[in-house]
Motif scaffolding. Sequence first.
Motif, PDB file in Angstrom:
ATOM      1  N   VAL A   1      42.256 -39.739  28.039  1.00  0.00           N
ATOM      2  CA  VAL A   1      42.231 -39.919  26.590  1.00  0.00           C
ATOM      3  C   VAL A   1      42.450 -41.406  26.325  1.00  0.00           C
ATOM      4  O   VAL A   1      43.407 -41.993  26.853  1.00  0.00           O
ATOM      5  N   LEU A   2      41.580 -42.000  25.524  1.00  0.00           N
ATOM      6  CA  LEU A   2      41.727 -43.406  25.189  1.00  0.00           C
ATOM      7  C   LEU A   2      42.399 -43.533  23.831  1.00  0.00           C
ATOM      8  O   LEU A   2      41.784 -43.318  22.797  1.00  0.00           O
ATOM      9  N   GLY A   3      43.691 -43.841  23.862  1.00  0.00           N
ATOM     10  CA  GLY A   3      44.403 -44.151  22.630  1.00  0.00           C
ATOM     11  C   GLY A   3      44.314 -45.645  22.384  1.00  0.00           C
ATOM     12  O   GLY A   3      44.573 -46.446  23.295  1.00  0.00           O
ATOM     13  N   ILE A   4      43.937 -46.046  21.182  1.00  0.00           N
ATOM     14  CA  ILE A   4      43.661 -47.454  20.926  1.00  0.00           C
ATOM     15  C   ILE A   4      44.416 -47.938  19.694  1.00  0.00           C
ATOM     16  O   ILE A   4      44.867 -47.158  18.854  1.00  0.00           O
ATOM     17  N   GLY A   5      44.528 -49.260  19.590  1.00  0.00           N
ATOM     18  CA  GLY A   5      45.099 -49.880  18.408  1.00  0.00           C
ATOM     19  C   GLY A   5      44.734 -51.346  18.384  1.00  0.00           C
ATOM     20  O   GLY A   5      44.162 -51.881  19.348  1.00  0.00           O
ATOM     21  N   ILE A   6      45.070 -52.018  17.284  1.00  0.00           N
ATOM     22  CA  ILE A   6      44.705 -53.437  17.165  1.00  0.00           C
ATOM     23  C   ILE A   6      45.825 -54.352  17.642  1.00  0.00           C
ATOM     24  O   ILE A   6      45.609 -55.538  17.846  1.00  0.00           O
ATOM     25  N   GLY A   7      47.032 -53.825  17.826  1.00  0.00           N
ATOM     26  CA  GLY A   7      48.118 -54.627  18.350  1.00  0.00           C
ATOM     27  C   GLY A   7      48.849 -55.426  17.288  1.00  0.00           C
ATOM     28  O   GLY A   7      48.408 -55.539  16.147  1.00  0.00           O
ATOM     29  N   TRP A   8      50.000 -56.004  17.698  1.00  0.00           N
ATOM     30  CA  TRP A   8      50.850 -56.728  16.750  1.00  0.00           C
ATOM     31  C   TRP A   8      51.283 -58.108  17.235  1.00  0.00           C
ATOM     32  O   TRP A   8      51.640 -58.967  16.435  1.00  0.00           O
ATOM     33  N   ASN A   9      51.260 -58.339  18.547  1.00  0.00           N
ATOM     34  CA  ASN A   9      51.781 -59.585  19.101  1.00  0.00           C
ATOM     35  C   ASN A   9      50.696 -60.666  19.080  1.00  0.00           C
ATOM     36  O   ASN A   9      49.817 -60.698  19.933  1.00  0.00           O
ATOM     37  N   ARG A  10      50.784 -61.544  18.095  1.00  0.00           N
ATOM     38  CA  ARG A  10      49.728 -62.532  17.885  1.00  0.00           C
ATOM     39  C   ARG A  10      49.615 -63.541  19.029  1.00  0.00           C
ATOM     40  O   ARG A  10      48.511 -63.953  19.405  1.00  0.00           O
ATOM     41  N   GLU A  11      50.747 -63.935  19.607  1.00  0.00           N
ATOM     42  CA  GLU A  11      50.676 -64.878  20.727  1.00  0.00           C
ATOM     43  C   GLU A  11      49.993 -64.253  21.940  1.00  0.00           C
ATOM     44  O   GLU A  11      49.223 -64.904  22.650  1.00  0.00           O
ATOM     45  N   GLU A  12      50.286 -62.988  22.171  1.00  0.00           N
ATOM     46  CA  GLU A  12      49.660 -62.270  23.288  1.00  0.00           C
ATOM     47  C   GLU A  12      48.146 -62.220  23.098  1.00  0.00           C
ATOM     48  O   GLU A  12      47.380 -62.450  24.039  1.00  0.00           O
ATOM     49  N   MET A  13      47.715 -61.931  21.870  1.00  0.00           N
ATOM     50  CA  MET A  13      46.270 -61.897  21.593  1.00  0.00           C
ATOM     51  C   MET A  13      45.620 -63.249  21.838  1.00  0.00           C
ATOM     52  O   MET A  13      44.532 -63.341  22.424  1.00  0.00           O
ATOM     53  N   ARG A  14      46.263 -64.296  21.345  1.00  0.00           N
ATOM     54  CA  ARG A  14      45.676 -65.635  21.466  1.00  0.00           C
ATOM     55  C   ARG A  14      45.479 -66.017  22.930  1.00  0.00           C
ATOM     56  O   ARG A  14      44.507 -66.702  23.280  1.00  0.00           O
ATOM     57  N   ASN A  15      46.379 -65.577  23.803  1.00  0.00           N
ATOM     58  CA  ASN A  15      46.225 -65.877  25.224  1.00  0.00           C
ATOM     59  C   ASN A  15      45.002 -65.210  25.830  1.00  0.00           C
ATOM     60  O   ASN A  15      44.522 -65.624  26.890  1.00  0.00           O
ATOM     61  N   HIS A  16      44.508 -64.190  25.161  1.00  0.00           N
ATOM     62  CA  HIS A  16      43.271 -63.524  25.590  1.00  0.00           C
ATOM     63  C   HIS A  16      42.049 -64.075  24.862  1.00  0.00           C
ATOM     64  O   HIS A  16      40.957 -63.508  24.975  1.00  0.00           O
ATOM     65  N   GLY A  17      42.232 -65.120  24.083  1.00  0.00           N
ATOM     66  CA  GLY A  17      41.121 -65.705  23.346  1.00  0.00           C
ATOM     67  C   GLY A  17      40.787 -64.982  22.065  1.00  0.00           C
ATOM     68  O   GLY A  17      39.695 -65.170  21.512  1.00  0.00           O
ATOM     69  N   THR A  18      41.692 -64.152  21.571  1.00  0.00           N
ATOM     70  CA  THR A  18      41.459 -63.366  20.357  1.00  0.00           C
ATOM     71  C   THR A  18      42.116 -64.039  19.162  1.00  0.00           C
ATOM     72  O   THR A  18      43.284 -64.430  19.227  1.00  0.00           O
ATOM     73  N   ASP A  19      41.365 -64.153  18.095  1.00  0.00           N
ATOM     74  CA  ASP A  19      41.902 -64.646  16.829  1.00  0.00           C
ATOM     75  C   ASP A  19      42.556 -63.459  16.120  1.00  0.00           C
ATOM     76  O   ASP A  19      41.863 -62.508  15.755  1.00  0.00           O
ATOM     77  N   PRO A  20      43.863 -63.486  15.905  1.00  0.00           N
ATOM     78  CA  PRO A  20      44.521 -62.349  15.258  1.00  0.00           C
ATOM     79  C   PRO A  20      43.933 -61.996  13.898  1.00  0.00           C
ATOM     80  O   PRO A  20      43.983 -60.839  13.481  1.00  0.00           O
TER      81      PRO A  20
ATOM     82  N   LEU B   1      45.298 -51.947  24.150  1.00  0.00           N
ATOM     83  CA  LEU B   1      45.121 -53.062  23.220  1.00  0.00           C
ATOM     84  C   LEU B   1      43.697 -53.589  23.331  1.00  0.00           C
ATOM     85  O   LEU B   1      43.417 -54.554  24.048  1.00  0.00           O
ATOM     86  N   ILE B   2      42.795 -52.949  22.611  1.00  0.00           N
ATOM     87  CA  ILE B   2      41.375 -53.251  22.730  1.00  0.00           C
ATOM     88  C   ILE B   2      41.052 -54.685  22.316  1.00  0.00           C
ATOM     89  O   ILE B   2      40.106 -55.289  22.830  1.00  0.00           O
ATOM     90  N   ALA B   3      41.843 -55.258  21.426  1.00  0.00           N
ATOM     91  CA  ALA B   3      41.625 -56.653  21.019  1.00  0.00           C
ATOM     92  C   ALA B   3      41.843 -57.617  22.174  1.00  0.00           C
ATOM     93  O   ALA B   3      41.434 -58.783  22.094  1.00  0.00           O
TER      94      ALA B   3
END
Length: 274
Positions: free
Chosen positions: A110-129, A85-87
């Motif tokens: 191998v680096l498999g990446i994506g933008i993710g789906w869990n908005r609350e999880e992102m926000r806890n990392h300081g990321t704006d979904p 979850l690179i975000a």
Amino acid sequence: MKFGIATFITDEGIAPAALGRAVEERGFDSLFIAEHTHIPVSRETPYPGGGELPRIYYRTLDPMVALSSAATVTERLLLGTGIALIAQRDPIVTAKEVASLDLVSGGRAVLGIGIGWNREEMRNHGTDPRTRARLVDERMRAIIALWTTDEAEFHGEFVDFDPVFSWPKPVQRPHPPIYVGGGEAAFPRIAEYGDAWLVNAIPPDQLAPQTERLNQAAGRRVPVSVYAAEGRPEVVEGYLALEVERVMFFLPTHPEPETLEHLDRLADVAARYR
């Protein structure tokens, strides 16, 4: 067509070293594991699969630690994130972690990446979904710079650092393969820096036209790895007809005895097509 395994490694299932050894012994070429740093108690974001969020999401091991453990007991197995979850990840730390995994595994990361789906999880990392897609692209450009440049620097909207030294560099050149997850919205991302499309296990009849559109968008034939596929022969045959590069069977998370039994069944399916 190659065959791999996609799974969640948790504290309640088979240990990563035992899993890696078992996967390689049964002839699979790759092991891709999921990532979630945590799951917020608030469940505002609906689970994409519908219904309640499965228990495995709450208990995932750190993927770089788990894959490094598997690396120590295997020789050929590709070790991938499905997905990182690179975000939610610092690009400098992530570049070092993946390069370190590539080094200790002898060039099998191998680096498999994506933008993710869990908005609350992102926000806890300081990321704006709302800006996570742009953030992921910028962080990936920075990671590639850190892998490929002795004095790397990056100046962007979200990532900004003056020249830095970052070692180890990856064993693989120019860097470990980047498998991009997501749907058609990810096609520009794949075209820019993706080495393959890591697509969720959509039916082969739906995958065929999407693959054509991906190749047109990228201006090249993009290898496709199907993530978390069912181990049914009719499904495998559909992907075989599409000439996908790899099918990764979904392996449920269980203690070691049950896991080995399930792996044996999946290995029997794969053996029919080798």
